[in-house]
Design a protein around this motif. Structure first.
Motif, short mmCIF file in Angstrom:
data_model
loop_
_atom_site.label_atom_id
_atom_site.label_comp_id
_atom_site.label_asym_id
_atom_site.label_seq_id
_atom_site.Cartn_x
_atom_site.Cartn_y
_atom_site.Cartn_z
N LEU A 30 0.82 -1.21 0.00
CA LEU A 30 0.00 0.00 0.00
C LEU A 30 0.85 1.26 0.00
CD1 LEU A 30 -2.94 -0.94 2.38
CD2 LEU A 30 -3.03 -0.61 -0.09
N ARG A 31 2.01 1.21 0.64
CA ARG A 31 2.91 2.37 0.59
C ARG A 31 3.44 2.57 -0.82
NH1 ARG A 31 6.06 4.38 4.74
NH2 ARG A 31 4.29 3.78 6.04
N THR A 88 1.83 1.79 -3.49
CA THR A 88 0.69 2.35 -4.22
C THR A 88 0.55 3.85 -3.97
OG1 THR A 88 -0.47 0.23 -4.05
CG2 THR A 88 -1.80 2.17 -4.55
N ASP A 89 0.64 4.26 -2.71
CA ASP A 89 0.53 5.68 -2.40
C ASP A 89 1.64 6.48 -3.07
OD1 ASP A 89 -1.68 5.14 -0.86
OD2 ASP A 89 -0.60 5.15 1.04
N LEU A 93 0.83 6.80 -6.82
CA LEU A 93 -0.27 7.74 -7.06
C LEU A 93 0.21 9.19 -6.90
CD1 LEU A 93 -3.15 5.92 -5.13
CD2 LEU A 93 -2.97 6.20 -7.60
N VAL A 133 -1.65 1.24 -12.10
CA VAL A 133 -2.59 2.27 -11.67
C VAL A 133 -3.61 2.55 -12.76
CG1 VAL A 133 -2.85 4.70 -11.06
CG2 VAL A 133 -1.02 3.34 -10.02
N ILE A 164 -10.31 6.50 -5.01
CA ILE A 164 -8.97 6.08 -4.59
C ILE A 164 -9.01 4.90 -3.61
CG2 ILE A 164 -6.89 6.85 -3.37
CD1 ILE A 164 -7.35 9.61 -4.59
N PRO A 165 -9.97 4.82 -2.65
CA PRO A 165 -10.00 3.65 -1.77
C PRO A 165 -10.21 2.33 -2.53
CG PRO A 165 -11.28 5.42 -0.82
CD PRO A 165 -10.93 5.86 -2.20
N ARG A 222 -6.47 1.67 -4.52
CA ARG A 222 -5.28 1.30 -3.74
C ARG A 222 -5.10 -0.21 -3.57
NH1 ARG A 222 -5.20 2.88 1.37
NH2 ARG A 222 -2.97 3.27 1.58
N ALA A 269 -2.04 -2.52 -5.12
CA ALA A 269 -1.20 -3.25 -4.17
C ALA A 269 -1.14 -4.74 -4.49
CB ALA A 269 -1.74 -3.04 -2.75
N LEU A 313 -6.00 10.60 -0.46
CA LEU A 313 -5.66 9.21 -0.22
C LEU A 313 -6.59 8.55 0.79
CD1 LEU A 313 -1.75 9.38 -0.12
CD2 LEU A 313 -3.20 8.57 -1.98
#
Length: 247
Positions: A57-58, A60-61, A64, A98, A110-111, A114, A118, A243
């Motif tokens: 997830l990090r 992914t962030d 983005l 993405v 976005i939720p 993500r 991931a 995010l």
């Protein structure tokens, strides 16, 4: 002396749980690794640093936010992501993931995006490369550490339950001996559980000790590096809200 067999059971269960956690921890923090060529020094990309610090997830962030700042993606404060320039993302597998997660409309919450990114193959390949270099803990290693923690917790609860039953149902004259006897498995499993939750689990979540040393050597001066190592807390409020899905 009916409590003595119960004490033996508690000691065995607590000992097995502690031994399993110790074995899983050693396997996680000392993974087999291939020798690097002489004179070479391992280096981390920003994406690799993001995985070691915070997992898929990090990564992914980071992807983005990087796409947003390069005007290839718009992250709205309302929690929606919109493609601005899909053609410029063709060379990077993470950015392609993405774009694929956003779907044919080129826009999605976005939720929802993500977790799709991931779970993408590009993130799995990134993790496998880090595991092969000895910088990341494998998925099997993380599962074993979690299973070890559950076994220690079970041993602690069983010792507590058996000790309570033995103290309440046994003769009053033996109560002090019962409490002293069950203090051993309770203390051992309790300390092991405390150390495992505070010292072992956080540091075997993603990065191995070698990976942690490389992370510690990174400078947070670059905004993307700071995001990779410290998470979305370093972002401006608008991007943090995006995010979080606009919440």
């Amino acid at each position: 002396m009916v409590w003595v067999p119960l004490l033996l059971v508690a000691c065995v269960v607590a000992g097995v749980g502690c031994a399993r956690l110790c074995r899983a921890t050693l396997a996680a923090v000392l993974p087999p690794r291939a020798e690097a060529p002489e004179g070479s020094a391992p280096e981390l990309t920003v994406g690799e640093a993001a995985y070691l610090a915070g997992g898929p997830l990090r990564v992914t962030d980071l992807t983005l936010v990087s796409m947003h700042r390069e005007r290839r993606l718009l992250l709205a404060r309302t929690g929606w992501a919109t493609v601005l320039d899909a053609g410029a993302c063709a060379a990077d597998p993470l950015e392609r993931a993405v774009i694929g997660a956003l779907g044919p409309q080129g826009q999605a919450p976005i939720p929802a995006v993500r977790p799709r990114v991931a779970a993408a193959d590009s993130v799995h390949l990134l993790a496998e490369r880090l595991v092969a270099r000895g910088l990341a803990v494998s998925a099997a290693g993380r599962r074993e550490v979690s299973a070890g923690l559950r076994a220690v917790r079970a041993g602690f609860l069983l010792s507590l339950a058996l000790g309570t039953v033995s103290a309440l149902l046994g003769p009053a004259a033996e109560r002090a001996a019962v409490l002293a006897g069950f203090a051993l498995p309770l203390l051992a499993s309790g300390l092991c559980l405390l150390i495992g939750r505070t010292e072992v689990y956080p540091y075997t979540r993603w990065a191995s000790p070698a990976g942690q040393r490389l992370l510690a050597g990174l400078s947070p001066a670059d905004p993307l590096t700071a995001l990779a190592t410290r998470g979305p807390a370093v972002l401006e409020p608008e991007l943090r809200a995006a995010l979080r899905g606009g919440g």
